[in-house]
Each structure stands twice: as C-alpha cells, then as structure tokens.
Write an enzyme that holds these catalytic residues in place. Structure first.
Site, PDB file in Angstrom:
ATOM      1  N   ASP A 205      35.600  38.795  37.998  1.00 57.37           N
ATOM      2  CA  ASP A 205      34.535  39.688  37.536  1.00 57.37           C
ATOM      3  C   ASP A 205      35.145  40.959  36.947  1.00 57.37           C
ATOM      4  O   ASP A 205      35.898  41.667  37.611  1.00 57.37           O
ATOM      5  CB  ASP A 205      33.624  40.052  38.713  1.00 57.37           C
ATOM      6  CG  ASP A 205      32.475  40.960  38.293  1.00 57.37           C
ATOM      7  OD1 ASP A 205      31.368  40.433  38.072  1.00 57.37           O
ATOM      8  OD2 ASP A 205      32.683  42.186  38.180  1.00 57.37           O
TER       9      ASP A 205
ATOM     10  N   TYR B 225      35.200  48.891  32.809  1.00 54.08           N
ATOM     11  CA  TYR B 225      36.365  48.989  33.689  1.00 54.08           C
ATOM     12  C   TYR B 225      37.648  49.251  32.883  1.00 54.08           C
ATOM     13  O   TYR B 225      38.649  49.674  33.451  1.00 54.08           O
ATOM     14  CB  TYR B 225      36.554  47.716  34.514  1.00 54.08           C
ATOM     15  CG  TYR B 225      35.397  47.332  35.392  1.00 54.08           C
ATOM     16  CD1 TYR B 225      34.357  48.224  35.667  1.00 54.08           C
ATOM     17  CD2 TYR B 225      35.330  46.058  35.950  1.00 54.08           C
ATOM     18  CE1 TYR B 225      33.298  47.850  36.464  1.00 54.08           C
ATOM     19  CE2 TYR B 225      34.269  45.683  36.765  1.00 54.08           C
ATOM     20  CZ  TYR B 225      33.253  46.573  37.004  1.00 54.08           C
ATOM     21  OH  TYR B 225      32.189  46.201  37.801  1.00 54.08           O
TER      22      TYR B 225
ATOM     23  N   LYS C 268      30.508  42.579  31.306  1.00 56.96           N
ATOM     24  CA  LYS C 268      29.235  43.308  31.262  1.00 56.96           C
ATOM     25  C   LYS C 268      29.120  44.235  30.058  1.00 56.96           C
ATOM     26  O   LYS C 268      30.121  44.822  29.626  1.00 56.96           O
ATOM     27  CB  LYS C 268      29.066  44.132  32.547  1.00 56.96           C
ATOM     28  CG  LYS C 268      29.283  43.326  33.824  1.00 56.96           C
ATOM     29  CD  LYS C 268      29.273  44.188  35.068  1.00 56.96           C
ATOM     30  CE  LYS C 268      29.770  43.408  36.274  1.00 56.96           C
ATOM     31  NZ  LYS C 268      31.233  43.339  36.343  1.00 56.96           N
TER      32      LYS C 268
ATOM     33  N   HIS D 145      25.015  45.987  32.501  1.00 52.80           N
ATOM     34  CA  HIS D 145      25.690  46.583  33.655  1.00 52.80           C
ATOM     35  C   HIS D 145      24.754  47.408  34.543  1.00 52.80           C
ATOM     36  O   HIS D 145      24.954  47.490  35.747  1.00 52.80           O
ATOM     37  CB  HIS D 145      26.858  47.448  33.173  1.00 52.80           C
ATOM     38  CG  HIS D 145      27.958  47.580  34.180  1.00 52.80           C
ATOM     39  ND1 HIS D 145      29.268  47.761  33.847  1.00 52.80           N
ATOM     40  CD2 HIS D 145      27.942  47.545  35.535  1.00 52.80           C
ATOM     41  CE1 HIS D 145      30.001  47.833  34.940  1.00 52.80           C
ATOM     42  NE2 HIS D 145      29.223  47.708  35.978  1.00 52.80           N
TER      43      HIS D 145
ATOM     44  N   SER E  19      22.436  43.661  36.142  1.00 47.49           N
ATOM     45  CA  SER E  19      23.145  44.244  37.276  1.00 47.49           C
ATOM     46  C   SER E  19      22.507  45.574  37.637  1.00 47.49           C
ATOM     47  O   SER E  19      22.143  46.352  36.744  1.00 47.49           O
ATOM     48  CB  SER E  19      24.628  44.445  36.917  1.00 47.49           C
ATOM     49  OG  SER E  19      25.358  44.964  38.016  1.00 47.49           O
TER      50      SER E  19
ATOM     51  N   PRO F 290      30.938  44.428  48.921  1.00 45.33           N
ATOM     52  CA  PRO F 290      30.536  43.822  50.201  1.00 45.33           C
ATOM     53  C   PRO F 290      31.138  44.534  51.411  1.00 45.33           C
ATOM     54  O   PRO F 290      30.653  44.362  52.528  1.00 45.33           O
ATOM     55  CB  PRO F 290      31.067  42.387  50.094  1.00 45.33           C
ATOM     56  CG  PRO F 290      32.214  42.485  49.130  1.00 45.33           C
ATOM     57  CD  PRO F 290      31.788  43.520  48.125  1.00 45.33           C
TER      58      PRO F 290
END
Length: 267
Positions: free
Chosen positions: A47, A52, A77, A110, A148, A198
């Site tokens: 991903d 980024y 994205k 995004h 997202s 996470p």
C-alpha cells in the site's frame, strides 16, 4: 498462512488480507528495503500513495523482486487535495509512471477533504474525481477503485451518482477506534474496510489489558492488535521499516476467542 489468505471484492478481485503500509517511509533505501523484505517473506499486498512520495522506490522493489506482477496487489491513492475529473486522470497517470506499472490493483481517493482543511465540503470535487475513477476502472488500468477516510455523509453523494460503487474504504481502525457507523454503512453496501494504523501508531502497544492478553496468547501486543482487525473482517496494512517486525506483523495465525474479542471491543 494469513499471508496467503484473501478477501474477495464485490467485482471478484482478490485482495490479500495483510499488506505492507508505507506511510511515512521516505523514498529511497528505506522504502525500497521495506518492500523488498516484505515481498521476500511472503507479503503480496503493498500500500502506497502519491502523497507518500515513495511510489518510485516501491515500484522498483516490486520490479526487482522477480515476482510475477499479477501475484502482487498494489494500492495507491489520489492526493487528498486533488479534486476533479482532469486532475484525477492526471494524477493516476503520474502514479503509474512513478511505480513503473501497467496497471494499479486498487486506486483510492485519499480523503474526502484536503488534510490542511479537514471537514471542508468537497462533495462536487469528489463526484468529479469519481467519474474519472470509473473511467480508469472501465479501461482496465485499475482493477478496483475505492475511497479512504470517507464517512457515510461523504459516501452517499457518490452512491447517488455512481455506476460503480466503491469497492474499498480505507480508514483508521484499531482497538479503541472502530468507527462503527462507517463500518456498518460500508457493510450494507458491500464496501470492504481496510484498516490503517492498526497499532494506533504505537499508542496502544503498552496498554496493560493488551499486553496481558498478548502474553496469554504468547504473541506480541502488535500481533494481537493486527489479529483483532483481521477478526473484524478488515484488510490490515501495518507499517514497518524493520525486517524483523515486518515478519512478526504477518505471523498472526492464531485465533482470539470470542470472550477476549468482547474485552477488546470494550477498550
């Protein structure tokens, strides 16, 4: 092995349950090595995002791996501040070029608003972007399309006009922050959730209840957090630049029992 397990999107495309997240990994050696190590140990989902700034290194590591392209699932994205039909097409082409790929497996908007203006109403821009996304999808250049950081109020306007319902919504999701309203809404429309952060960017790893439960299962706190998200039927994309943690994050072939899941739900 969890690394070999997949979910099936509404259009039949398979998406690996665990991927390597690359947020905040700089372009160059760090991004290249992180992807290289992940692919070597069996990850098949990477991903990234234009924002980024590391698509070039991610793509180079994928190419250098020697793994057949069709075996690797790549997500990228459209930047959050880029809203509109033409700019969406333009950014997609730039991402393809930066990654050095012929197609993207999953292309996402995004965020529903620019990061420096969170909450701004960009409904019209998101709709125009989605029109471009649908054309990109119909062309075969993206195997799946999604969103997202979208809440139900951001998704509804797209559902009212779309030919293709978003297939994925990538959101912040972890123990203690489950975004239940968004998750339930997406479930009704068969939109798969991908859980980013996470581990809550590390903030929950020292929480006593999580540490104690991890010890019970003889796993790390990070592994417990990742397994929790998997058992919530989300794709999980933990990030790391350390080889040992990349390996450890995917070593989650255990089951948290129902009672312990309820305990974690209450945190």
């Amino acid at each position: 092995m969890v690394l070999q397990e997949t979910f099936i999107l509404k259009n039949g495309v398979k998406i690996p349950k665990i991927g390597l997240g690359t947020w905040q990994i700089p372009n160059g050696k760090e991004a290249y090595n992180s992807v290289k190590w992940a692919l070597e140990v069996g990850y098949r989902h990477i991903d990234t995002a234009m924002a980024y700034g590391n698509e070039e290194s991610v793509g180079r590591a994928i190419k250098d791996s020697g793994i057949p392209r069709e075996e690797i699932f790549v997500t990228t994205k459209l930047p959050a501040e880029k809203k509109g039909y033409d700019i969406a097409h333009e950014c997609f082409k730039k991402s393809l070029e930066a990654l050095g790929l012929d197609y993207i497996d999953l292309y996402l908007i995004h965020a529903p608003w620019p990061w420096d203006r969170i909450g701004l109403d960009c409904t019209e821009g998101n709709i125009e972007s989605w029109k471009a996304f649908e054309e990109i999808y119909d062309s075969g250049k993206a195997k799946a399309i999604g969103i997202s950081n979208f809440e139900p109020k951001h998704i509804r306007p797209i559902l009212e006009m779309c030919k293709h319902v978003p297939m994925v919504n990538q959101i912040r999701f972890h123990i203690g922050e489950r975004q239940e309203e968004t998750v339930e809404f997406c479930a009704k429309h068969d939109i798969l959730i991908t859980a980013y952060s996470p581990l809550a960017t590390g903030r929950i790893l020292n929480r006593k209840e999580i540490v104690d439960m991890a010890n019970k299962y003889k796993v790390t706190a990070a592994q417990l957090c990742i397994r929790y998200c998997l058992q919530k039927d989300t794709v999980v994309i933990p990030k790391s630049t350390k080889k040992e943690r990349i390996i450890s994050n995917a070593n989650v072939d255990f089951i948290i029992d129902d009672e312990d899941m309820k305990v974690l739900d209450r945190l």
